[in-house]
Scaffold this active site. Structure first.
Site, PDB file in Angstrom:
ATOM      1  N   ASP A  41      -2.365 -12.981  27.310  1.00 43.02           N
ATOM      2  CA  ASP A  41      -2.086 -12.283  28.350  1.00 43.02           C
ATOM      3  C   ASP A  41      -0.732 -12.802  29.137  1.00 43.02           C
ATOM      4  O   ASP A  41      -0.494 -13.958  29.192  1.00 43.02           O
ATOM      5  CB  ASP A  41      -3.022 -12.661  29.440  1.00 43.02           C
ATOM      6  CG  ASP A  41      -3.189 -12.232  30.764  1.00 43.02           C
ATOM      7  OD1 ASP A  41      -2.247 -11.172  31.166  1.00 43.02           O
ATOM      8  OD2 ASP A  41      -3.792 -12.592  31.757  1.00 43.02           O
ATOM      9  N   ASP A  61       3.335  -5.764  31.767  1.00 43.55           N
ATOM     10  CA  ASP A  61       1.893  -6.794  31.781  1.00 43.55           C
ATOM     11  C   ASP A  61       1.029  -6.090  30.590  1.00 43.55           C
ATOM     12  O   ASP A  61       0.962  -5.025  30.698  1.00 43.55           O
ATOM     13  CB  ASP A  61       1.232  -6.320  32.892  1.00 43.55           C
ATOM     14  CG  ASP A  61      -0.003  -7.258  33.036  1.00 43.55           C
ATOM     15  OD1 ASP A  61      -0.110  -8.578  32.538  1.00 43.55           O
ATOM     16  OD2 ASP A  61      -1.142  -6.811  33.522  1.00 43.55           O
TER      17      ASP A  61
END
Length: 454
Positions: free
Chosen positions: A134, A330
């Site tokens: 992430d 992201d």
């Protein structure tokens, strides 16, 4: 990067088996997963979608419904917006606390469910662990035993007592002092806590141990969280590896060995594999744009998105519209979010182009409102879409980055609008598919190379 005016693609049914045909992948039998062959100054890991047939976490039954995945994606987007808005607020956390407001220990973003996973080894001897990666998180962590309250995962919990290189981080250590939320145990060992935007959380002991990236490549003394109370939407993953910009992230800790940066490629299908690479040269075809830094949200990677092209022509939206709140790239957000005016212009241009092909419209799917029914077609034609970044880099998207195909009868434009023009835009992982995405932190730039993986 050559930009075509349209894609012509053959429709295929979703595959139920994992495809690993590239000779670039090497088996690591002792750990039970694959790693990508890497240059001597880099280390690369296999990346797979956690709900796909390549995932070590694949469970019996079917993946979550698309509508559920997209609704969870919206929850992640909301939490990113809340985190950035809170950071930009002139009222400090301390002031809020003084007014009696209860704040989460460390406001992380919602995890969502469209994430990708990598497999690493932890401890001595190395234990294979499958973790979500992430770019929106910093602290890496795994579930550890003894665990007072842990969610169910596929693998056994990591046992610190069985690792000869495990050690707890003292409270006085810089790694502990740098955490947003920390406490000390009675024996002066560092404790951490992270509460994510969807109310998932992990807390436990901050620790050091050897992180094994490939059979011959390790990071001794890697700092991570040894979770003892973990609840929420983590699926069956063993934990998370953070690639944010703070000092505790994997990419920051590995910078002295590989250089300040990393790259990855997300595959076009959940039946295929991509890679995550620490260090190594950028692809020769990579086009770069400046990596923007915001003092109030230093963990996020900002890029200067200034425009969109459809069928080779620029959509008429002023760059000021994109610049109003900026754009975050992201790895965990599925669908790219654009300012409302930019999305409306993109949708209109795309729909007009699709109208020329005569495809039947389909119902909306959750946050996706521009959908088509390709029933009866063996091949489909769609206009190309490219993202334009500050400095002139124009990045053409793969077919899989333009349409979100839930089924043949419902294939949707894979973009959505933010609720407000003041909300930060988000470049999601669907639009990143097949691109080699290069985070050159040392030189403050982000690059995109075509055909990074299939």
């Amino acid at each position: 990067m050559q930009l075509n005016k349209q894609h012509v693609m053959k429709l295929e049914q979703p595959r139920s088996a994992c495809i690993r045909i590239s000779k670039k992948w090497m088996a690591w039998p002792s750990m039970g997963y694959l790693v990508h062959a890497a240059a001597s100054n880099s280390s690369a890991l296999n990346v797979v979608h956690r709900h796909g047939p390549c995932s070590p976490l694949q469970a019996r039954g079917t993946p979550p419904p698309h509508a559920e995945l997209l609704n969870d994606d919206q929850a992640r987007v909301h939490s990113i917006h809340r985190k950035i808005a809170a950071a930009a607020s002139p009222v400090s956390d301390r002031a809020r606390g003084a007014k009696g407001v209860t704040l989460p220990a460390q406001r992380g973003i919602s995890l969502g469910t469209g994430n990708y996973v990598v497999s690493v080894g932890l401890g001595t001897p190395a234990r294979g662990m499958t973790v979500v990666f992430d770019t929106g998180s910093d602290l890496s962590w795994v579930q550890c035993t003894p665990c007072s309250d842990c969610y169910e995962q596929k693998d056994p919990l990591f046992d610190p007592a069985r690792s000869s290189t495990y050690s707890a981080v003292p409270c006085a250590a810089p790694e502990c002092q740098g955490l947003d939320s920390r406490s000390c145990s009675p024996d002066r060992k560092c404790r951490y806590e992270v509460v994510y935007g969807d109310q998932s959380q992990t807390d436990g002991a901050l620790a050091r141990d050897t992180l094994t990236l490939t059979p011959s490549d390790t990071l001794p003394g890697f700092v991570f969280g040894c979770g003892e109370r973990d609840t929420g939407l983590f699926g069956r993953a063993d934990g998370l590896v953070g690639l944010g910009r703070e000092k505790v992230s994997l990419s920051s800790q590995a910078a002295s060995k590989y250089g300040a940066g990393f790259s990855y490629c997300l595959p076009s299908s959940s039946s295929a594999a991509g890679y995550l690479s620490l260090g190594g040269p950028a692809p020769a075809n990579a086009r770069f744009t400046a990596m923007e830094t915001r003092r109030d949200t230093p963990s996020f990677y900002y890029v200067g998105l200034v425009g969109v092209k459809v069928a080779g022509r620029t959509v008429r939206v002023s760059p000021v519209v994109f610049a109003a709140a900026g754009t975050v790239i992201d790895s965990g957000t599925v669908i790219t979010r654009l300012p409302p005016r930019a999305y409306a212009a993109l949708r209109s241009k795309f729909a007009r182009s699709m109208g020329r092909y005569g495809y039947k419209r389909a119902p909306a799917l959750s946050i996706l409102d521009t959908c088509y029914d390709f029933t009866g077609h063996t091949t489909v034609r769609i206009p190309s879409v490219a993202l334009v970044f500050a400095g002139g880099a124009a990045v053409g998207l793969d077919f899989s980055g333009v349409l979100y195909v839930a089924k043949v009868a419902q294939a949707c434009l894979a973009f959505a609008a933010n609720g407000d023009g003041a909300d930060v835009g988000i470049l999601g992982n669907t639009q990143q598919k097949t691109l080699a995405v290069v985070y050159d932190v040392a030189n403050n730039k982000i690059g995109f190379g075509a055909n990074g993986c299939s």
